[in-house]
Design an enzyme around this catalytic site. Structure first.
Site, PDB file in Angstrom:
ATOM      1  N   HIS A 128       0.863  -1.182   0.000  1.00  0.00           N
ATOM      2  CA  HIS A 128       0.000   0.000   0.000  1.00  0.00           C
ATOM      3  C   HIS A 128       0.895   1.227   0.000  1.00  0.00           C
ATOM      4  O   HIS A 128       2.115   1.123   0.177  1.00  0.00           O
ATOM      5  CB  HIS A 128      -0.960  -0.006   1.195  1.00  0.00           C
ATOM      6  N   ASP A 163       5.709   4.756   5.102  1.00  0.00           N
ATOM      7  CA  ASP A 163       6.704   3.838   5.644  1.00  0.00           C
ATOM      8  C   ASP A 163       6.916   2.606   4.770  1.00  0.00           C
ATOM      9  O   ASP A 163       7.807   1.795   5.047  1.00  0.00           O
ATOM     10  CB  ASP A 163       6.356   3.425   7.078  1.00  0.00           C
ATOM     11  N   HIS A 164       6.147   2.486   3.694  1.00  0.00           N
ATOM     12  CA  HIS A 164       6.306   1.348   2.779  1.00  0.00           C
ATOM     13  C   HIS A 164       6.873   1.754   1.421  1.00  0.00           C
ATOM     14  O   HIS A 164       7.220   0.877   0.630  1.00  0.00           O
ATOM     15  CB  HIS A 164       4.960   0.643   2.590  1.00  0.00           C
ATOM     16  N   HIS A 168       7.113  -5.754  11.144  1.00  0.00           N
ATOM     17  CA  HIS A 168       6.378  -4.486  11.187  1.00  0.00           C
ATOM     18  C   HIS A 168       6.009  -4.109  12.630  1.00  0.00           C
ATOM     19  O   HIS A 168       4.859  -3.893  12.971  1.00  0.00           O
ATOM     20  CB  HIS A 168       5.126  -4.558  10.306  1.00  0.00           C
TER      21      HIS A 168
END
Length: 311
Positions: free
Chosen positions: A61, A65-66, A265
């Site tokens: 997504h 942070d990704h 995570h």
């Protein structure tokens, strides 16, 4: 053989010893990256792997942070004189977000091929394996991914001879091709035995524990799953922010009947996640805490299948 490396294990923000979330795998000269948080390319270098062979990046997504590590990673790939196209797969909006990030990384010497996902499930072919994307339940559209390496049956010489398959066609049939010769159509099933067990890794993060996760993780050799919260009393916060607790991830692993699960995570507030593992092991004994650059080699069964952990 499939090499697996958990490059980063932090959620929300990087920490001194915990880069933001990312997973990298290597198979037959092809490298797959899932997510690219801040610190990803540093972790790749510390692992001793190469960015040059990354041909596909899957984005779960488009939260920062990704994807925050993408500009630096792509610049480094460009500076290494990469010319081959890069495939980026992700939910709708991925192309817009990545192109916005690349304002600070203009003039890449290689094309980017975007593939945006819209259905609950997609199965995509890539360099000798399949990517299975499945929609999960987060605050924005989010997908989990499985890398699936299928394995054909062994060549059956007697079967080929019994069906009068010409020797010139054997090699192509073993590769899964259909061959026509002298007006006769030959198919792979005429020379191959039953399909053998392949390899599968399932990766899922930033979601509530919905049934589709266990369903898609079934049959995986390794299940890597979000464990945002380990502390007691965090269930309501997990529901509010659409994340998972350690115990919720363990229940999914148990339902999927996977041989091993890695948690990842972690919340930045989760300083010592190990202290919360006893209850996890009560649910799923083969759970492990992820850590940056935690690695495994998955081998096919004919090679006396075994998992070798490194780091």
């Amino acid at each position: 053989m499939l090499d697996v490396c958990l490059l980063g294990t932090s959620g929300m923000m990087p920490l001194p010893r915990r880069a933001l979330t990312a997973l990298m795998t290597r198979f037959n000269g092809s490298s797959l990256l899932i997510d690219c948080g801040e610190g990803t390319q540093v972790s790749i270098r510390e692992k001793g792997w190469s960015m040059h062979d990354i041909d596909t990046i899957c984005i779960t997504h488009v939260h920062g942070d990704h994807v925050s590590g993408l500009p630096g990673l792509l610049l480094s790939m460009g500076n290494a004189e990469r010319k081959d196209a890069l495939r980026i797969i992700g939910p709708k909006g991925t192309k817009r977000v990545v192109e916005s990030l690349l304002i600070v990384a203009p003039g890449l010497p290689f094309p980017i091929l975007f593939e945006e996902l819209s259905e609950p499930f997609h199965r995509l072919e890539q360099n000798g394996y399949y990517i299975e994307a499945f929609r999960v339940n987060h605050t924005v559209t989010c997908y989990g991914y499985s890398q699936v390496i299928e394995r054909a049956g062994k060549f059956d010489l007697e079967r080929a001879k019994e069906q009068c398959v010409p020797m010139a066609a054997w090699n192509r049939l073993q590769k899964g091709e259909t061959v026509e010769a002298d007006g006769v159509r030959y198919t792979p099933d005429m020379v191959l035995g039953e399909q053998r067990k392949g390899l599968k890794v399932t990766y899922c993060t930033d979601t509530r524990p919905v049934p589709v996760i266990a369903a898609q993780a079934a049959g995986a050799d390794l299940f890597i799953c979000e464990g945002m919260y380990g502390e007691p009393g965090m269930e309501s916060k997990a529901k509010e922010n659409k994340h998972m607790t350690f115990k919720e991830a363990a229940r999914l692993a148990k339902e999927a009947k996977v041989p091993e699960m890695w948690l990842t995570h972690f919340s930045p507030s989760l300083v010592n996640p190990k202290q919360y593992m006893d209850e996890v092991w009560d649910i799923f004994p083969n759970a492990q805490l992820g850590k940056d650059r935690k690695s495994m080699e998955l081998l096919f069964e004919k090679e006396e299948y075994k998992n070798q952990r490194r780091g």
